[in-house]
Scaffold this motif. Structure first.
Motif, PDB file in Angstrom:
ATOM      1  N   VAL A 146       0.846  -1.204   0.000  1.00 40.59           N
ATOM      2  CA  VAL A 146       0.000   0.000   0.000  1.00 40.59           C
ATOM      3  C   VAL A 146       0.880   1.251   0.000  1.00 40.59           C
ATOM      4  O   VAL A 146       0.621   2.214  -0.737  1.00 40.59           O
ATOM      5  CB  VAL A 146      -0.950   0.018   1.212  1.00 40.59           C
ATOM      6  CG1 VAL A 146      -1.741   1.312   1.243  1.00 40.59           C
ATOM      7  CG2 VAL A 146      -1.885  -1.179   1.178  1.00 40.59           C
ATOM      8  N   GLU A 147       1.931   1.238   0.795  1.00 38.85           N
ATOM      9  CA  GLU A 147       2.824   2.394   0.835  1.00 38.85           C
ATOM     10  C   GLU A 147       3.524   2.597  -0.507  1.00 38.85           C
ATOM     11  O   GLU A 147       3.743   3.733  -0.938  1.00 38.85           O
ATOM     12  CB  GLU A 147       3.837   2.210   1.960  1.00 38.85           C
ATOM     13  CG  GLU A 147       3.182   2.331   3.342  1.00 38.85           C
ATOM     14  CD  GLU A 147       4.149   2.099   4.485  1.00 38.85           C
ATOM     15  OE1 GLU A 147       5.292   1.689   4.217  1.00 38.85           O
ATOM     16  OE2 GLU A 147       3.761   2.347   5.640  1.00 38.85           O
ATOM     17  N   LEU A 197       1.076   4.428  -2.658  1.00 41.35           N
ATOM     18  CA  LEU A 197       0.988   5.850  -2.282  1.00 41.35           C
ATOM     19  C   LEU A 197       2.200   6.643  -2.770  1.00 41.35           C
ATOM     20  O   LEU A 197       2.078   7.816  -3.142  1.00 41.35           O
ATOM     21  CB  LEU A 197       0.852   5.971  -0.765  1.00 41.35           C
ATOM     22  CG  LEU A 197      -0.466   5.446  -0.175  1.00 41.35           C
ATOM     23  CD1 LEU A 197      -0.398   5.418   1.351  1.00 41.35           C
ATOM     24  CD2 LEU A 197      -1.642   6.292  -0.638  1.00 41.35           C
ATOM     25  N   LYS A 198       3.361   6.013  -2.783  1.00 40.51           N
ATOM     26  CA  LYS A 198       4.569   6.697  -3.253  1.00 40.51           C
ATOM     27  C   LYS A 198       4.606   6.809  -4.770  1.00 40.51           C
ATOM     28  O   LYS A 198       5.223   7.725  -5.318  1.00 40.51           O
ATOM     29  CB  LYS A 198       5.805   5.935  -2.766  1.00 40.51           C
ATOM     30  CG  LYS A 198       6.060   6.049  -1.276  1.00 40.51           C
ATOM     31  CD  LYS A 198       7.265   5.219  -0.858  1.00 40.51           C
ATOM     32  CE  LYS A 198       7.492   5.298   0.651  1.00 40.51           C
ATOM     33  NZ  LYS A 198       8.609   4.428   1.102  1.00 40.51           N
ATOM     34  N   ASP A 218       0.055  10.249  -7.145  1.00 32.38           N
ATOM     35  CA  ASP A 218      -0.536  11.272  -6.284  1.00 32.38           C
ATOM     36  C   ASP A 218      -2.054  11.321  -6.413  1.00 32.38           C
ATOM     37  O   ASP A 218      -2.691  12.238  -5.892  1.00 32.38           O
ATOM     38  CB  ASP A 218       0.057  12.643  -6.602  1.00 32.38           C
ATOM     39  CG  ASP A 218      -0.132  13.047  -8.067  1.00 32.38           C
ATOM     40  OD1 ASP A 218      -0.705  12.241  -8.845  1.00 32.38           O
ATOM     41  OD2 ASP A 218       0.294  14.149  -8.442  1.00 32.38           O
ATOM     42  N   ARG A 270      -0.679   8.431   6.667  1.00 30.14           N
ATOM     43  CA  ARG A 270       0.315   7.992   5.672  1.00 30.14           C
ATOM     44  C   ARG A 270      -0.050   8.388   4.252  1.00 30.14           C
ATOM     45  O   ARG A 270       0.701   8.103   3.322  1.00 30.14           O
ATOM     46  CB  ARG A 270       0.504   6.480   5.759  1.00 30.14           C
ATOM     47  CG  ARG A 270       1.457   6.077   6.883  1.00 30.14           C
ATOM     48  CD  ARG A 270       1.674   4.581   6.928  1.00 30.14           C
ATOM     49  NE  ARG A 270       0.721   3.943   7.822  1.00 30.14           N
ATOM     50  CZ  ARG A 270       0.717   2.647   8.115  1.00 30.14           C
ATOM     51  NH1 ARG A 270       1.599   1.847   7.546  1.00 30.14           N
ATOM     52  NH2 ARG A 270      -0.176   2.148   8.938  1.00 30.14           N
ATOM     53  N   GLY A 271      -1.190   9.030   4.092  1.00 30.79           N
ATOM     54  CA  GLY A 271      -1.492   9.566   2.768  1.00 30.79           C
ATOM     55  C   GLY A 271      -2.750   9.048   2.109  1.00 30.79           C
ATOM     56  O   GLY A 271      -3.073   9.465   0.985  1.00 30.79           O
ATOM     57  N   LEU A 272      -3.477   8.129   2.748  1.00 30.15           N
ATOM     58  CA  LEU A 272      -4.740   7.692   2.161  1.00 30.15           C
ATOM     59  C   LEU A 272      -5.746   8.828   2.167  1.00 30.15           C
ATOM     60  O   LEU A 272      -5.778   9.643   3.097  1.00 30.15           O
ATOM     61  CB  LEU A 272      -5.326   6.520   2.950  1.00 30.15           C
ATOM     62  CG  LEU A 272      -4.704   5.141   2.747  1.00 30.15           C
ATOM     63  CD1 LEU A 272      -5.408   4.140   3.649  1.00 30.15           C
ATOM     64  CD2 LEU A 272      -4.799   4.697   1.301  1.00 30.15           C
ATOM     65  N   THR A 273      -6.568   8.871   1.147  1.00 28.39           N
ATOM     66  CA  THR A 273      -7.637   9.856   1.105  1.00 28.39           C
ATOM     67  C   THR A 273      -8.872   9.356   1.847  1.00 28.39           C
ATOM     68  O   THR A 273      -9.561  10.119   2.515  1.00 28.39           O
ATOM     69  CB  THR A 273      -8.011  10.174  -0.357  1.00 28.39           C
ATOM     70  OG1 THR A 273      -6.854  10.715  -1.014  1.00 28.39           O
ATOM     71  CG2 THR A 273      -9.152  11.175  -0.439  1.00 28.39           C
ATOM     72  N   TRP A 293      -3.446   5.116   8.836  1.00 29.97           N
ATOM     73  CA  TRP A 293      -3.470   5.070   7.376  1.00 29.97           C
ATOM     74  C   TRP A 293      -3.733   6.444   6.767  1.00 29.97           C
ATOM     75  O   TRP A 293      -3.121   6.825   5.764  1.00 29.97           O
ATOM     76  CB  TRP A 293      -4.523   4.068   6.899  1.00 29.97           C
ATOM     77  CG  TRP A 293      -4.022   2.671   6.810  1.00 29.97           C
ATOM     78  CD1 TRP A 293      -4.489   1.573   7.465  1.00 29.97           C
ATOM     79  CD2 TRP A 293      -2.920   2.207   6.014  1.00 29.97           C
ATOM     80  NE1 TRP A 293      -3.750   0.466   7.138  1.00 29.97           N
ATOM     81  CE2 TRP A 293      -2.783   0.826   6.244  1.00 29.97           C
ATOM     82  CE3 TRP A 293      -2.034   2.837   5.137  1.00 29.97           C
ATOM     83  CZ2 TRP A 293      -1.794   0.063   5.626  1.00 29.97           C
ATOM     84  CZ3 TRP A 293      -1.047   2.080   4.521  1.00 29.97           C
ATOM     85  CH2 TRP A 293      -0.934   0.711   4.760  1.00 29.97           C
ATOM     86  N   VAL A 351      -6.430   7.717  -3.024  1.00 28.14           N
ATOM     87  CA  VAL A 351      -6.514   6.269  -2.833  1.00 28.14           C
ATOM     88  C   VAL A 351      -7.470   5.969  -1.690  1.00 28.14           C
ATOM     89  O   VAL A 351      -7.388   6.578  -0.620  1.00 28.14           O
ATOM     90  CB  VAL A 351      -5.128   5.663  -2.512  1.00 28.14           C
ATOM     91  CG1 VAL A 351      -5.237   4.159  -2.224  1.00 28.14           C
ATOM     92  CG2 VAL A 351      -4.143   5.913  -3.650  1.00 28.14           C
TER      93      VAL A 351
END
Length: 244
Positions: free
Chosen positions: A66-67, A70-71, A74, A95-98, A92, A77
């Motif tokens: 998953v990471e 995300l990397k 953009d 860490r960048g999840l929408t 989560w 997710v």
């Protein structure tokens, strides 16, 4: 209508299951990050990701994959599978999840969903997976006596961003979306409904968009995209043209 390409994770790889059966998995890409980047390059504006191992284990299993997703991109997710506590949700999202999708916990602990919606407005979706109209949980290993509509109505005023409705009997089989059941759910609640399970081609998208009554907010496609049965450019053009 938003079209969501699906990245289902099993053992760190992108797979598709047939009817949620972990023994019937087809590997499509061993690099989830590369798959995410490919979907973005095709023009998709969202990604739908499921930690299949996590759904059975009750906690995150494919975190590194998953990471990597995300990397690699953009685009927003949304992630489901084994997320069953406020700590996991917060972690989560940080860490960048929408958006986080809550499935089993929505049936087992609806108060947690309501609290999560309060703490993270607009960032919580509920995944309702149904077998013959009844909600299935624990990675679809158990079927309850509650109907999909009954469960969705519990969250009518909670602030849920979307309900993702999957017909398990059709998932991964390319037999067509259950348009009637999805439309019935959309009409029953004010929460936006996203269709999942069985999408076989552009005709399914046309059928979902032609539903009378409450519009269906989105559709998830997995195997049809991976097998080349659904042309991304044509599908996206259709959804955007109707939306314009």
């Amino acid at each position: 209508m938003i079209l969501y390409p699906a990245i289902d994770l099993k053992g760190g790889e992108c797979v598709r299951l047939a009817q949620g059966d972990m023994a019937r998995a087809t590997v499509y890409n061993q690099d989830p990050g590369a798959q995410a980047a490919a979907f973005k390059a095709q023009g998709f504006e969202w990604l739908h990701v499921v930690d299949l191992d996590g759904a059975f284990a009750g906690n995150a299993v494919n975190g590194p994959a998953v990471e990597a997703i995300l990397k690699a991109t953009d685009v927003p997710v949304q992630l489901g599978g084994g997320i069953r506590s406020l700590e996991m949700i917060e972690g989560w999202l940080a860490r960048g999840l929408t958006r986080v999708i809550l499935g089993t916990v929505a049936l087992r602990n609806p108060d947690l969903v309501i609290e999560a919606c309060r703490l993270f407005p607009g960032r919580i979706a509920v995944g309702i997976d149904a077998r013959d109209g009844r909600v299935a949980v624990e990675g679809w290993a158990e079927t309850s006596e509650i109907t999909a509509i009954e469960l969705a109505r519990r969250f009518e005023d909670a602030g849920v961003a979307a309900v993702i409705f999957t017909d398990i009997a059709r998932d991964g089989l390319l037999t067509g979306v259950n348009v009637a059941a999805t439309a019935a759910l959309a009409d029953a609640v004010a929460i936006p409904v996203i269709a999942s399970g069985g999408l076989a081609g552009i005709a399914d998208i046309e059928a979902l968009m032609a539903v009378a009554g409450t519009p269906i907010a989105g559709a998830i496609s997995g195997r049809a995209l991976y097998d080349g049965r659904l042309d991304p450019a044509a599908a996206l053009a259709l959804t955007r043209r109707k939306a314009a």
